[in-house]
Every structure is written in C-alpha cells, then in structure tokens.
Design a protein around this motif. Structure first.
Motif, mmCIF file in Angstrom:
data_model
loop_
_atom_site.group_PDB
_atom_site.id
_atom_site.type_symbol
_atom_site.label_atom_id
_atom_site.label_comp_id
_atom_site.label_asym_id
_atom_site.label_seq_id
_atom_site.Cartn_x
_atom_site.Cartn_y
_atom_site.Cartn_z
ATOM 1 N N PHE A 61 0.956 -1.263 -0.007
ATOM 2 C CA PHE A 61 -0.047 0.061 -0.067
ATOM 3 C C PHE A 61 0.990 1.439 -0.143
ATOM 4 N N TYR A 62 1.786 1.193 0.808
ATOM 5 C CA TYR A 62 2.793 2.343 0.792
ATOM 6 C C TYR A 62 3.562 2.513 -0.360
ATOM 7 N N LEU A 63 3.911 1.673 -1.088
ATOM 8 C CA LEU A 63 4.668 1.473 -2.310
ATOM 9 C C LEU A 63 3.497 1.843 -3.390
ATOM 10 N N LEU A 64 2.488 1.697 -3.189
ATOM 11 C CA LEU A 64 1.299 2.224 -4.259
ATOM 12 C C LEU A 64 1.115 3.836 -4.133
ATOM 13 N N GLY A 65 1.202 4.166 -2.959
ATOM 14 C CA GLY A 65 1.106 5.729 -2.616
ATOM 15 C C GLY A 65 2.606 6.336 -3.162
ATOM 16 N N LEU A 66 3.666 5.707 -3.239
ATOM 17 C CA LEU A 66 4.935 6.137 -3.594
ATOM 18 C C LEU A 66 5.117 6.068 -5.185
ATOM 19 N N LEU A 67 4.520 5.054 -5.851
ATOM 20 C CA LEU A 67 5.017 4.644 -7.122
ATOM 21 C C LEU A 67 3.807 5.070 -8.171
ATOM 22 N N GLY A 68 2.617 5.432 -7.589
ATOM 23 C CA GLY A 68 1.669 5.558 -8.735
ATOM 24 C C GLY A 68 1.436 6.885 -9.249
ATOM 25 N N ARG A 69 0.740 6.859 -10.421
ATOM 26 C CA ARG A 69 0.876 8.148 -11.172
ATOM 27 C C ARG A 69 0.639 9.650 -10.483
#
Length: 221
Positions: A61-69
């Motif tokens: 989830f943290y990575l989604l917040g970091l790497l998402g558009r």
C-alpha cells in the motif's frame, strides 16, 4: 509448461535484481549504522527494519502511494518520462527489494560490527581513506556475513507475495512470479501445477538454508 517456465525465469530475475539492490543499499546503510552515531539513528534503523514486521500488503500500500501516477515519486517520474511503474516486472523488483532490505541491513551490520576495529585503525594510520579501508579491510573480513545476508535476501525476494501482488498484480506472462502462480493455481484447482511450483520453491529454500548455515560461524567440537 510455458507459463511455468516464464514464472520461474521471472522469479529468478526479480529475486536476483532485488538482491543486488538490497545488497548495495543494505550494505551502505549497515556501514553507516555500524560506524557512525547521529541524531535519529534509532529512527532510521526502525524505518529500515519496518518491512520485516509490517504485513506485506501494508508495504504494498505504501509503495502504491509512492509509485502510482499520483504518488509522491510516481507523479514526477510519469511527468518527466511517461513511465508508469505499477503492474510491471520492475514494480515486482522494487517490492521484493524493499521486503528483502531489512534482512540485508541486519545481517550486514552484524558482520561489519564483528570486524576488529584495530585492523581498520591500522589502515587509517597507513593513509587509507574510509572507502579504501572498507574495500580492502572491512569487506574481506566481513564477507561471510555479507554473503549470508545476500543469500537470505535472495530467498526473501524469491518468496515475496503480498507487496508484489499490490504493486505488480498477477498478470500471466508479465508479472506472475512463482508465489503468485501458486496462488492462482490453487484458486483454480490446478493442484498438479501448484505442486510443481511448491516443490521448486521448497527446494530453493532448502538450498538457501544450507548455504546460510555453511556461511555461519564454524562449530567447535
């Protein structure tokens, strides 16, 4: 068999690349934590260790917040290069590297702290820089511990599931690593396919444990 081969090859590539990243970053971080004292040291150590205790889906989830558009980093990466890392093999590498990093940091730090400081001090008196001392003195003396950290990191990266599923998805012939393929095969009732993948991962894990034990301290009888 084509999908099985692809999943195996992808898993080995993801684990190998993630281990390289975790090895470089983890060794550097371990050296700083072992040799320097600074404000916020405990916080830095806790943050580096956090993926070891958090559920992998939380890390994902943290990575989604970091790497998402629209993420902290992803928005700039997409604006400058048009690159979207989510649901790509590269995202699987990042997830595996993040999950493997704590093992590398902890193992490497113990190995570096185990080197007698007198050897390093002798190198300094001979005019060696910190980098030269690390490469010529610390690294050769701590290599067994560092290699053990790499082996453990590879095993952790190879078996990564939760964070990888969050950021890379489970796309056949694109991001489907062996753990994800096992999950899909089990859900689909393909027991034979799942059994083959489980056997391969179990064998690799056994080899990793044997290698790690051989790299540990020698037993004295």
């Amino acid at each position: 068999m084509g999908e099985l081969t692809f999943s195996l090859q992808l898993s080995l590539w993801v684990a190998g690349t993630a281990t390289l990243i975790a090895g470089l970053v983890g060794t550097a971080a371990a050296y700083v934590l072992a040799k320097y004292r600074f404000w916020g040291e405990e916080l830095v150590e806790a943050l580096l260790t956090l993926p070891l205790v958090l559920p992998p889906t939380v890390v994902g989830f943290y990575l989604l917040g970091l790497l998402g558009r629209r993420g902290w980093l992803g928005q700039y990466l997409y604006a400058w290069t048009g690159l979207d890392l989510l649901f790509t093999p590269q995202a699987a590498v990042i997830a595996a590297a993040v999950m493997a990093l704590p093992l590398m940091v902890r193992t490497a730090r113990a190995a570096i702290e185990g080197v007698d400081p007198l050897y390093e001090q002798a190198a300094f008196t001979l005019g060696k820089s910190r980098l030269e001392t690390f490469l010529q003195v610390t690294l050769p003396l701590a290599w067994r511990g560092l290699l053990a950290g790499l082996v453990l990191s590879f095993a952790r990266a190879l078996g990564e599931f939760g964070a990888t599923l969050m950021v890379a998805g489970n796309i056949p012939r694109r991001t489907q690593t062996m753990p994800l393929a096992i999950y899909e095969a089990t859900q689909a009732g393909e027991d034979r396919r799942a059994l083959v993948l489980v056997a391969v991962l179990s064998l690799v894990s056994l080899v990793v444990l044997l290698l790690t034990n051989r790299l540990g301290p020698k037993k004295r009888w």
